[in-house]
Write a protein that holds these residues in place. Sequence first.
Motif, PDB file in Angstrom:
ATOM      1  N   VAL A  39       0.836  -1.204   0.000  1.00 37.84           N
ATOM      2  CA  VAL A  39       0.000   0.000   0.000  1.00 37.84           C
ATOM      3  C   VAL A  39       0.871   1.254   0.000  1.00 37.84           C
ATOM      4  O   VAL A  39       0.607   2.207  -0.739  1.00 37.84           O
ATOM      5  CB  VAL A  39      -0.969   0.001   1.207  1.00 37.84           C
ATOM      6  CG1 VAL A  39      -1.621   1.348   1.395  1.00 37.84           C
ATOM      7  CG2 VAL A  39      -2.017  -1.081   1.038  1.00 37.84           C
ATOM      8  N   ARG A  40       1.920   1.240   0.806  1.00 39.60           N
ATOM      9  CA  ARG A  40       2.824   2.395   0.863  1.00 39.60           C
ATOM     10  C   ARG A  40       3.462   2.643  -0.511  1.00 39.60           C
ATOM     11  O   ARG A  40       3.537   3.777  -0.977  1.00 39.60           O
ATOM     12  CB  ARG A  40       3.909   2.160   1.907  1.00 39.60           C
ATOM     13  CG  ARG A  40       4.838   3.340   2.086  1.00 39.60           C
ATOM     14  CD  ARG A  40       5.891   3.100   3.163  1.00 39.60           C
ATOM     15  NE  ARG A  40       5.272   3.047   4.484  1.00 39.60           N
ATOM     16  CZ  ARG A  40       5.422   2.035   5.340  1.00 39.60           C
ATOM     17  NH1 ARG A  40       6.171   1.011   5.039  1.00 39.60           N
ATOM     18  NH2 ARG A  40       4.827   2.061   6.519  1.00 39.60           N
ATOM     19  N   MET A  43       0.872   4.035  -3.050  1.00 38.00           N
ATOM     20  CA  MET A  43       0.530   5.433  -2.796  1.00 38.00           C
ATOM     21  C   MET A  43       1.668   6.394  -3.143  1.00 38.00           C
ATOM     22  O   MET A  43       1.428   7.459  -3.698  1.00 38.00           O
ATOM     23  CB  MET A  43       0.139   5.631  -1.326  1.00 38.00           C
ATOM     24  CG  MET A  43      -1.120   4.899  -0.931  1.00 38.00           C
ATOM     25  SD  MET A  43      -2.564   5.381  -1.875  1.00 38.00           S
ATOM     26  CE  MET A  43      -2.748   7.064  -1.389  1.00 38.00           C
ATOM     27  N   TYR A  44       2.899   6.028  -2.803  1.00 36.97           N
ATOM     28  CA  TYR A  44       4.002   6.973  -2.942  1.00 36.97           C
ATOM     29  C   TYR A  44       4.922   6.708  -4.134  1.00 36.97           C
ATOM     30  O   TYR A  44       5.615   7.611  -4.574  1.00 36.97           O
ATOM     31  CB  TYR A  44       4.844   6.999  -1.663  1.00 36.97           C
ATOM     32  CG  TYR A  44       4.067   7.500  -0.474  1.00 36.97           C
ATOM     33  CD1 TYR A  44       3.607   8.815  -0.428  1.00 36.97           C
ATOM     34  CD2 TYR A  44       3.780   6.667   0.592  1.00 36.97           C
ATOM     35  CE1 TYR A  44       2.888   9.276   0.648  1.00 36.97           C
ATOM     36  CE2 TYR A  44       3.060   7.131   1.676  1.00 36.97           C
ATOM     37  CZ  TYR A  44       2.616   8.434   1.707  1.00 36.97           C
ATOM     38  OH  TYR A  44       1.910   8.874   2.777  1.00 36.97           O
TER      39      TYR A  44
END
Length: 84
Positions: A39-40, A43-44
């Motif tokens: 997820v990190r 997102m980034y």
Amino acid sequence: MFVVLGNPSAGGAYGPELLPPFWRALSPALPNGAATHAVRHVMYFSGHGITANLAVLTAYALGGALVGVLGVTLIRRRRAAVSA
């Protein structure tokens, strides 16, 4: 197992690099850490570097499905043996 070992090793509030060595080593092998990392990176970093995380999540999903199918099969066989 996932709550006791997975939550502290997930690295949600802090990246896995900042975790103690035991939790850092455990993080990528459990679904909690793999999902948090994926997820990190979605997102980034536009999803770069999540292949290993998706493999871990897929392995746990397939393993859980396999255990479920085997459990149902064993229950049905026992019921059939008792009925016969």
